[in-house]
Design a protein around this motif. Structure first.
Motif, mmCIF file in Angstrom:
data_model
loop_
_atom_site.group_PDB
_atom_site.id
_atom_site.type_symbol
_atom_site.label_atom_id
_atom_site.label_comp_id
_atom_site.label_asym_id
_atom_site.label_seq_id
_atom_site.Cartn_x
_atom_site.Cartn_y
_atom_site.Cartn_z
ATOM 1 N N ASP A 243 0.973 -1.159 -0.101
ATOM 2 C CA ASP A 243 -0.078 0.114 0.082
ATOM 3 C C ASP A 243 0.867 1.170 0.137
ATOM 4 N N PRO A 244 0.449 2.480 -0.377
ATOM 5 C CA PRO A 244 1.238 3.464 -0.246
ATOM 6 C C PRO A 244 2.144 4.063 0.675
ATOM 7 N N VAL A 245 3.104 4.247 0.522
ATOM 8 C CA VAL A 245 3.991 4.708 1.365
ATOM 9 C C VAL A 245 4.453 6.243 0.970
ATOM 10 N N GLY A 246 4.428 7.254 1.819
ATOM 11 C CA GLY A 246 4.512 8.761 1.431
ATOM 12 C C GLY A 246 3.706 9.083 -0.091
ATOM 13 N N GLY A 247 2.710 8.493 -0.196
ATOM 14 C CA GLY A 247 1.813 9.024 -1.195
ATOM 15 C C GLY A 247 1.928 8.165 -2.626
ATOM 16 N N LYS A 248 2.902 7.040 -2.483
ATOM 17 C CA LYS A 248 2.887 6.360 -3.570
ATOM 18 C C LYS A 248 2.992 5.006 -3.217
ATOM 19 N N PHE A 249 2.228 4.277 -4.424
ATOM 20 C CA PHE A 249 2.312 2.533 -3.897
ATOM 21 C C PHE A 249 3.734 1.944 -4.209
ATOM 22 N N ARG A 250 4.264 1.105 -3.263
ATOM 23 C CA ARG A 250 5.660 0.809 -3.281
ATOM 24 C C ARG A 250 5.814 -0.672 -3.719
ATOM 25 N N ILE A 251 6.867 -0.721 -4.443
ATOM 26 C CA ILE A 251 7.243 -2.181 -5.190
ATOM 27 C C ILE A 251 8.579 -2.432 -4.728
ATOM 28 N N LEU A 252 8.385 -3.810 -4.417
ATOM 29 C CA LEU A 252 9.386 -4.716 -4.011
ATOM 30 C C LEU A 252 10.058 -5.551 -5.218
ATOM 31 N N ALA A 253 11.257 -5.615 -5.687
ATOM 32 C CA ALA A 253 11.546 -6.495 -6.656
ATOM 33 C C ALA A 253 12.515 -7.582 -6.446
ATOM 34 N N ARG B 99 15.213 -10.401 -8.410
ATOM 35 C CA ARG B 99 15.777 -11.022 -9.706
ATOM 36 C C ARG B 99 16.484 -12.362 -9.681
ATOM 37 N N ASP B 100 16.470 -13.037 -8.373
ATOM 38 C CA ASP B 100 17.002 -14.202 -8.331
ATOM 39 C C ASP B 100 15.881 -15.276 -7.831
ATOM 40 N N GLY B 101 14.646 -15.068 -8.294
ATOM 41 C CA GLY B 101 13.601 -16.180 -7.902
ATOM 42 C C GLY B 101 12.957 -16.003 -6.397
ATOM 43 N N GLY B 102 13.296 -14.712 -6.025
ATOM 44 C CA GLY B 102 12.619 -14.582 -4.794
ATOM 45 C C GLY B 102 13.721 -14.901 -3.485
ATOM 46 N N ARG B 103 14.906 -15.071 -3.978
ATOM 47 C CA ARG B 103 15.823 -15.202 -2.631
ATOM 48 C C ARG B 103 16.481 -13.968 -2.048
ATOM 49 N N SER B 104 16.414 -12.876 -2.984
ATOM 50 C CA SER B 104 16.697 -11.740 -2.248
ATOM 51 C C SER B 104 15.684 -10.516 -2.904
ATOM 52 N N TRP B 105 15.323 -9.514 -2.194
ATOM 53 C CA TRP B 105 14.464 -8.514 -2.728
ATOM 54 C C TRP B 105 14.931 -7.129 -2.282
ATOM 55 N N SER B 106 14.356 -6.248 -3.082
ATOM 56 C CA SER B 106 14.869 -4.994 -2.835
ATOM 57 C C SER B 106 13.818 -3.897 -3.157
ATOM 58 N N VAL B 107 13.677 -2.805 -2.394
ATOM 59 C CA VAL B 107 12.482 -1.798 -2.748
ATOM 60 C C VAL B 107 12.998 -1.029 -4.054
ATOM 61 N N LEU B 108 12.120 -0.677 -5.023
ATOM 62 C CA LEU B 108 12.424 -0.137 -6.244
ATOM 63 C C LEU B 108 12.191 1.473 -5.974
ATOM 64 N N PRO B 109 13.006 2.434 -6.568
ATOM 65 C CA PRO B 109 12.642 3.663 -6.560
ATOM 66 C C PRO B 109 11.201 4.193 -7.046
ATOM 67 N N ASP B 110 10.445 5.295 -6.292
ATOM 68 C CA ASP B 110 9.209 5.446 -6.929
ATOM 69 C C ASP B 110 9.055 6.656 -7.634
ATOM 70 N N ALA B 111 10.274 6.991 -8.454
ATOM 71 C CA ALA B 111 10.013 7.998 -9.592
ATOM 72 C C ALA B 111 9.067 7.612 -10.556
ATOM 73 N N GLY B 112 8.791 6.520 -11.017
ATOM 74 C CA GLY B 112 8.041 6.139 -11.929
ATOM 75 C C GLY B 112 6.594 5.555 -11.619
ATOM 76 N N MET B 113 6.259 5.976 -10.537
ATOM 77 C CA MET B 113 4.998 5.399 -9.842
ATOM 78 C C MET B 113 4.229 6.766 -9.779
#
Length: 295
Positions: A97-107, A109-123
């Motif tokens: 759900d939105p954090v700071g007025g924008k939806f947050r996306i976690l990504a 690239r290794d099948g779920g073993r590690s995750w990182s929050v994506l920048p929200d500039a494109g949201m």
């Protein structure tokens, strides 16, 4: 093979078509609520628990649930993760759900073993009161390399889409009514263009006259000509043109790509998924059902 996840840390797995089930949930998740599980095969799965702060977690298994690794634990008290999806075996996204007025996306690239929050500039900015529904694990889905998520809660129920693994998003409004407990609860796409949306208001489950919509271009949405008419929390394609939707007051079938729906069952279910023309539905108190032959 099928996996089911739910409240009280429950993860169930069957390898014999549902005749028997094994309880394989993570030992440290007994107090948590699973809302989404994405399985690649009988051994590999990624599961999401929901809640504020550290209750939002992602677990992975590579041995059929005998052991789990906590791949992500949210540490932001303002974040609440709702759904996950995988665009392919390696690339996955999770939606908060939105954090700071924008939806947050976690990504990942290794099948779920590690995750990182994506920048929200494109949201795009969220509407006042807008959020996603973690009802069935299908508020965030993907097809053909494109990701989609649906919302409610605010002035409009909207669908966001991304073609670049979640780095940038476009958003469009839908005719599905929105409100504090109303909006789109579930999406299903059979390819990047043909999509279904189902929802309503869970506080008034027996009335949702415009609770289903379709798209044929992945961008514009129209109300189903004959909608289920009641709140539905899960929807899935069961064939090239057919679909199933489920909710607490019953299940409906569409033979024409979501244009018209007709009731076929009155049982209560929360989520539905279909693979090779076999559909599985799950609901409260560990209820699991299989519907075969839905072409």
């Amino acid at each position: 093979m099928a996996w089911v996840a739910g409240s009280a840390g429950t993860v169930l797995r069957t390898v014999d078509g549902g005749r028997s089930w094994s309880s394989v949930g993570p030992a440290d998740a007994a107090a948590l609520q699973f809302r989404d599980i994405e399985a690649f095969d009988a051994r590999h799965a990624v599961a999401l628990t929901i809640g504020s702060g550290t209750d939002s977690r992602i677990y992975t298994t590579a041995d059929g649930g005998r052991s789990w690794t906590r791949a992500f634990q949210n540490e932001d008290a303002t974040a609440f993760y709702d759904c996950i999806t995988f665009l392919d075996r390696r690339h996955g996204l999770a939606l908060s759900d939105p954090v700071g007025g924008k939806f947050r996306i976690l990504a990942t690239r290794d099948g779920g073993r590690s995750w990182s929050v994506l920048p929200d500039a494109g949201m795009p900015a969220a509407l006042d009161g807008e959020f996603a529904f973690a009802a069935s694990g299908t508020c965030l889905v993907s097809a053909g390399g494109k990701a989609f998520f649906a919302t409610g809660g605010g002035a409009a129920a909207r669908v966001f889409s991304s073609r670049d693994f979640g780095r940038s998003w476009q958003v469009t409004g839908t005719p599905v009514p929105s409100g504090p407990s109303a909006g789109i609860y579930s999406l299903a796409f059979r390819d990047p263009w043909h999509g279904l949306a189902a929802g309503g208001d869970y506080l008034t489950p027996e009335s949702a006259p415009a609770g289903a919509a379709i798209t044929r271009d992945g961008r514009t949405w129209t109300t189903a000509a004959v909608p289920p008419g009641e709140y539905r929390s899960g929807v899935a394609w069961s064939g090239p043109r057919s679909a199933i939707t489920v909710g607490p007051t019953g299940s409906d079938y569409s033979p024409d790509g979501g244009v018209t729906w007709r009731r076929f069952d009155t049982g209560s279910f929360d989520a539905v998924a279909c693979v090779r023309h076999a559909c599985w539905a799950s609901g409260q108190d560990g209820r699991v059902a299989r519907l075969a032959g839905t072409r």
